[in-house]
Design a protein around this motif. Structure first.
Motif, PDB file in Angstrom:
ATOM      1  N   ILE A 187     -50.104  16.280 -14.665  1.00 49.53           N
ATOM      2  CA  ILE A 187     -49.404  17.488 -15.510  1.00 49.53           C
ATOM      3  C   ILE A 187     -50.307  18.668 -15.965  1.00 49.53           C
ATOM      4  N   GLY A 188     -51.227  19.309 -15.862  1.00 50.04           N
ATOM      5  CA  GLY A 188     -51.925  20.212 -16.379  1.00 50.04           C
ATOM      6  C   GLY A 188     -51.861  20.950 -17.454  1.00 50.04           C
ATOM      7  N   PRO A 189     -52.978  21.114 -18.054  1.00 53.20           N
ATOM      8  CA  PRO A 189     -52.723  21.918 -19.254  1.00 53.20           C
ATOM      9  C   PRO A 189     -52.175  23.774 -18.852  1.00 53.20           C
ATOM     10  N   LYS A 190     -52.313  23.478 -17.968  1.00 50.31           N
ATOM     11  CA  LYS A 190     -51.702  25.044 -17.359  1.00 50.31           C
ATOM     12  C   LYS A 190     -50.436  25.121 -16.089  1.00 50.31           C
ATOM     13  N   GLU A 191     -50.083  26.187 -15.776  1.00 40.68           N
ATOM     14  CA  GLU A 191     -48.863  25.489 -15.200  1.00 40.68           C
ATOM     15  C   GLU A 191     -49.298  25.976 -13.297  1.00 40.68           C
ATOM     16  N   THR A 192     -50.705  26.327 -12.733  1.00 44.71           N
ATOM     17  CA  THR A 192     -51.262  26.459 -11.860  1.00 44.71           C
ATOM     18  C   THR A 192     -52.151  25.366 -11.931  1.00 44.71           C
ATOM     19  N   SER A 193     -52.840  24.975 -12.943  1.00 48.31           N
ATOM     20  CA  SER A 193     -53.422  24.174 -11.807  1.00 48.31           C
ATOM     21  C   SER A 193     -53.143  22.464 -11.534  1.00 48.31           C
ATOM     22  N   SER A 194     -51.862  21.833 -12.205  1.00 49.34           N
ATOM     23  CA  SER A 194     -51.537  20.978 -12.018  1.00 49.34           C
ATOM     24  C   SER A 194     -51.314  20.530  -9.962  1.00 49.34           C
ATOM     25  N   PHE A 195     -51.509  21.505  -9.755  1.00 54.64           N
ATOM     26  CA  PHE A 195     -50.839  21.718  -7.987  1.00 54.64           C
ATOM     27  C   PHE A 195     -52.808  21.692  -7.159  1.00 54.64           C
ATOM     28  N   LEU A 196     -53.543  22.356  -8.370  1.00 53.49           N
ATOM     29  CA  LEU A 196     -54.791  22.523  -8.183  1.00 53.49           C
ATOM     30  C   LEU A 196     -55.696  21.173  -7.576  1.00 53.49           C
ATOM     31  N   ALA A 197     -55.144  20.595  -9.098  1.00 52.12           N
ATOM     32  CA  ALA A 197     -55.656  19.237  -9.466  1.00 52.12           C
ATOM     33  C   ALA A 197     -55.647  17.952  -8.481  1.00 52.12           C
ATOM     34  N   ALA A 198     -54.465  18.128  -8.208  1.00 53.37           N
ATOM     35  CA  ALA A 198     -53.598  17.361  -7.271  1.00 53.37           C
ATOM     36  C   ALA A 198     -54.494  17.254  -5.559  1.00 53.37           C
ATOM     37  N   LYS A 199     -54.235  18.619  -5.478  1.00 56.80           N
ATOM     38  CA  LYS A 199     -55.128  18.647  -4.044  1.00 56.80           C
ATOM     39  C   LYS A 199     -56.922  19.028  -4.180  1.00 56.80           C
ATOM     40  N   GLY A 200     -57.311  18.805  -4.352  1.00 64.92           N
ATOM     41  CA  GLY A 200     -58.306  18.652  -5.338  1.00 64.92           C
ATOM     42  C   GLY A 200     -59.073  16.907  -4.960  1.00 64.92           C
ATOM     43  N   MET A 201     -58.324  16.232  -5.905  1.00 60.00           N
ATOM     44  CA  MET A 201     -58.054  14.612  -5.802  1.00 60.00           C
ATOM     45  C   MET A 201     -58.115  14.403  -4.682  1.00 60.00           C
TER      46      MET A 201
END
Length: 289
Positions: A187-201
């Protein structure tokens, strides 16, 4: 073999007769001795073959027995590749990426599998379950992780957790199919950041494990838990079958599932099949100055 030195049967007979044992030699390919313990040793200190060996060694002289290490082969145990991979994944996700590891039971309830749109026929039901919340063996780590997120939202609105655990898929054979899965929830601070963070991980993890991967592609596998338009998968270079799902999936949680667990709509999930990675070749990295 017992005391580490070689003593002939003739010497043993002589020693034992000095102690008033009655010794009878039995002929054959292997010479055997039939020994009768004298009555005055009836204090039960001689009641086994090892006790007689001790008497022989004592009369021969302990000081004449040279202490040596036993001739046993000393080998390293076979490498536990699965445990090594799990430790490496923990090191990357916890120390490098800052996620918190979660530990859950291998069970959940019928309500949980329905809430996450998981097919009940793939589950093993527990006959003697201890709680109504632990009636089915899990085929996914997602339901328990979503409950972990839900219970922690009162403390923070931004978090990342993961779990490494075994799943049990009922295939209506003698045993279920068991696989080791690592699942993360972001769960990220912004709506679009969670998906991109998971992809980057997942990309960082693949690089750290020296995997050669293909490009990301859209996926319909496991779409029941995923947002219809935000679900991608990753395959290794060795996985050539188009019908085979990738070893890693990243998706935004389906809005209805997010609503059921009172989670933000942009909650992102990644799932990696570690059992399949054990069969994949890793590229050796060499240092170049």
């Amino acid at each position: 073999q017992k005391i580490g030195i070689s003593i002939t049967s003739t010497e043993m007979v002589t020693m034992l007769k000095k102690l008033e044992f009655n010794v009878k030699t039995i002929p054959g390919k292997i010479k055997k001795l039939e020994i009768t313990v004298p009555s005055f040793r009836a204090t039960k200190d001689i009641n086994s073959q090892d006790d007689i060996l001790e008497e022989v060694a004592r009369l021969h002289g302990y000081e004449k027995i040279i202490p040596t290490l036993p001739s046993l082969p000393i080998k390293l145990p076979p490498e536990n590749v699965q445990r090594k991979l799990e430790h490496r994944v923990r090191e990357i996700l916890s120390y490098q990426l800052g996620l918190t590891e979660s530990y859950n039971y291998s069970f959940y309830s019928k309500d949980d599998l329905k809430a996450c749109s998981l097919p009940e026929d793939l589950h093993l039901k527990i006959e003697n379950y201890l709680s109504s919340q632990q009636t089915h063996l899990r085929i996914s780590l997602v339901p328990n992780l979503l409950k972990n997120l839900q219970s922690n939202l009162r403390f923070t609105q931004e978090m990342g957790i993961y779990e490494i655990g075994r799943t049990y898929n009922e295939e209506h054979e003698f045993f279920p199919r068991e696989e080791i899965i690592v699942t993360g929830a972001i769960i990220g601070p912004k709506e679009t950041s969670s998906f991109l963070a998971a992809k980057g991980m997942v990309e960082i993890l693949s690089c750290a494990l020296n995997l050669t991967t293909k490009d990301w592609e859209n996926s319909s596998a496991g779409a029941a838990q995923a947002h219809p338009n935000q679900h991608i998968q990753l395959k290794t270079a060795e996985e050539s079958l188009e019908s085979q799902p990738g070893f890693a999936h990243v998706y935004t949680l389906h809005p209805l599932i997010a609503q059921h667990y009172e989670l933000p709509a942009a909650t992102a999930i990644f799932e990696i099949n570690l059992t399949r990675l054990l069969t994949q070749k890793s590229v050796e990295k060499r240092y170049v100055s």
